[in-house]
Design a protein around this motif. Structure first.
Motif, mmCIF file in Angstrom:
data_model
loop_
_atom_site.group_PDB
_atom_site.id
_atom_site.type_symbol
_atom_site.label_atom_id
_atom_site.label_comp_id
_atom_site.label_asym_id
_atom_site.label_seq_id
_atom_site.Cartn_x
_atom_site.Cartn_y
_atom_site.Cartn_z
ATOM 1 N N ASP A 154 -1.504 13.227 -1.272
ATOM 2 C CA ASP A 154 -2.852 13.397 -0.798
ATOM 3 C C ASP A 154 -2.986 12.077 0.328
ATOM 4 O OD1 ASP A 154 -3.347 11.160 -2.142
ATOM 5 O OD2 ASP A 154 -4.489 12.317 -3.671
ATOM 6 N N LEU A 155 -4.081 12.127 1.049
ATOM 7 C CA LEU A 155 -4.197 11.181 2.085
ATOM 8 C C LEU A 155 -4.171 9.980 1.667
ATOM 9 C CD1 LEU A 155 -6.522 13.284 4.344
ATOM 10 C CD2 LEU A 155 -4.349 12.518 4.620
ATOM 11 N N GLN A 159 -1.987 6.992 2.798
ATOM 12 C CA GLN A 159 -2.244 5.529 3.275
ATOM 13 C C GLN A 159 -1.620 4.618 2.590
ATOM 14 O OE1 GLN A 159 -6.402 4.580 2.293
ATOM 15 N NE2 GLN A 159 -6.610 3.456 3.914
ATOM 16 N N ALA A 160 -1.379 4.364 1.357
ATOM 17 C CA ALA A 160 -0.862 3.546 0.546
ATOM 18 C C ALA A 160 0.661 3.369 0.855
ATOM 19 C CB ALA A 160 -0.955 3.536 -0.980
ATOM 20 N N SER A 161 1.151 4.550 1.007
ATOM 21 C CA SER A 161 2.691 4.541 1.335
ATOM 22 C C SER A 161 3.135 4.128 2.698
ATOM 23 C CB SER A 161 3.377 5.898 1.369
ATOM 24 O OG SER A 161 2.881 6.777 2.011
ATOM 25 N N ILE A 162 2.136 4.393 3.463
ATOM 26 C CA ILE A 162 2.293 3.832 4.982
ATOM 27 C C ILE A 162 2.320 2.387 5.132
ATOM 28 C CG2 ILE A 162 1.713 3.924 7.356
ATOM 29 C CD1 ILE A 162 0.850 6.954 6.848
ATOM 30 N N GLU A 163 1.163 2.169 4.725
ATOM 31 C CA GLU A 163 0.850 0.545 4.784
ATOM 32 C C GLU A 163 1.913 -0.358 4.001
ATOM 33 O OE1 GLU A 163 -3.989 0.211 4.538
ATOM 34 O OE2 GLU A 163 -2.986 0.232 2.657
ATOM 35 N N SER A 164 2.289 0.101 2.886
ATOM 36 C CA SER A 164 3.629 -0.481 2.019
ATOM 37 C C SER A 164 4.938 -0.712 2.960
ATOM 38 C CB SER A 164 3.796 0.144 0.868
ATOM 39 O OG SER A 164 4.902 -0.511 0.105
ATOM 40 N N ALA A 165 4.953 0.460 3.859
ATOM 41 C CA ALA A 165 6.346 0.789 4.363
ATOM 42 C C ALA A 165 6.566 -0.070 5.838
ATOM 43 C CB ALA A 165 6.639 2.096 4.744
#
Length: 337
Positions: A154-155, A159-165
């Motif tokens: 889900d969004l 959001q969390a995965s993009i910020e982490s990567a």
């Protein structure tokens, strides 16, 4: 965090490119010394640039100031029916890069972050260090379920995965509001405090903007009027949406296109007149990924029906939801809220 006065100056330069320090002081109420300190700091950061000195007036020549297009960049992502759009805009809202990625290429955890990383890698090295952040345009509830089904997340997880990567802040807003915000910040509505906004996508959606604030509502929303019906009919006739601008459109397609516009106008005019009974506004902005000729023709026909209202076709025809989402980091980091 930027100071309020810095945000105030940046917001003013956004609305009034090419103004002098004296004019900034007059419009903001800040002292000449404060304006000079802020402008000097913003210049050193590369966010503001000087123009040629304007001579021919009493006193020292005025030096116009503007946002530096290369001062910052931002990334926006939106989710369409068959693909996710990724767009990069500069600090004056011009699209520097756009790509549509079919959902078949976005399976698996981290796939979307990887595509954004590819986008970043395609930018000049000097631009990569000036990324303000990433905006995600959240589709409506049905669309959100579709995104989760297609991408496996889900969004909030995205959001969390993009910020982490990527080590970049990610901002989320519903896609119609994001598209309206994009037109308000960098598009045809940048000088309009009040306007009615319609997004003409597969369906028709709307937002009301009063004193630069975007309000949600169900006025004007329609699943019967939208590009989906027109696109499906054109496909049945062996055509694509871009053919609406053809001078040799087959008779059956031309007749359906004319009827579709009449139906669309009726829906829009009804919504506009109903809202005018309660709220005063003089401008209507229509945003769409449709060919510009379609939007411009629709605006002309609507003005004939409601001559007291100004109709403007959006400046963002390249993935307007993604471009709108790319504005979110600018709002958060640089502008007065």
């Amino acid at each position: 965090m930027r100071s309020y006065n810095e945000r105030l100056v940046l917001s003013l330069l956004l609305q009034s490119a090419g103004i002098s320090r004296l004019e900034i002081g007059e419009k903001t109420g800040l002292s000449a010394q404060t304006v000079s300190v802020i402008v000097r700091s913003l210049e050193q950061e590369g966010l503001v640039s000087k123009g040629e000195a304007q001579r021919g007036r009493v006193g020292p020549p005025a030096i116009p100031l503007s946002l530096n297009p290369k001062g910052a960049f931002s990334i926006g992502v939106s989710f369409g029916e068959n693909a996710a759009d990724i767009a990069v805009i500069d600090f004056v809202g011009d699209v520097q890069h756009h790509a549509a990625h079919p959902y078949s290429t976005l399976h698996g955890s981290g796939a979307l972050a990887a595509k954004i990383q590819e986008t970043l890698a395609a930018l000049p090295p000097s631009s990569r260090t000036r990324i303000a952040g990433i905006g995600l345009a959240a589709p409506n509830e049905t669309g959100s379920h579709r995104v989760r089904d297609l991408l496996g997340s889900d969004l909030i997880d995205l959001q969390a995965s993009i910020e982490s990567a990527l080590n970049l802040s990610v901002y989320i807003q519903d896609d119609i509001t994001a598209a309206a915000g994009g037109e308000s910040l960098f598009g045809v509505a940048r000088s309009l405090p009040d306007f009615l906004f319609f997004y003409l996508g597969s369906h028709l959606h709307s937002r009301l903007v009063l004193n630069y604030q975007i309000h949600s509502g169900r006025f004007g929303m329609s699943h019967d009027v939208g590009l989906l019906r027109l696109r499906e009919e054109f496909k049945r006739l062996g055509l694509v949406l871009e053919d609406v601008g053809s001078e040799t459109l087959p008779r059956a397609a031309a007749e359906y296109y004319a009827e579709w516009r009449r139906m669309c106008c009726r829906q829009l005019v009804g919504s506009i007149r109903s809202l005018l009974s309660f709220v005063s506004f003089k401008s209507v902005v229509i945003s769409s990924y449709a060919p510009p000729k379609l939007g411009q023709t629709l605006c002309s026909e609507l003005h004939e029906e409601v001559p007291e209202v100004q109709f403007l076709y959006g400046a963002n025809s390249i993935a307007p939801k993604a471009v709108g989402a790319a504005n979110l980091p600018y709002h958060s980091r640089f502008m007065v809220q």
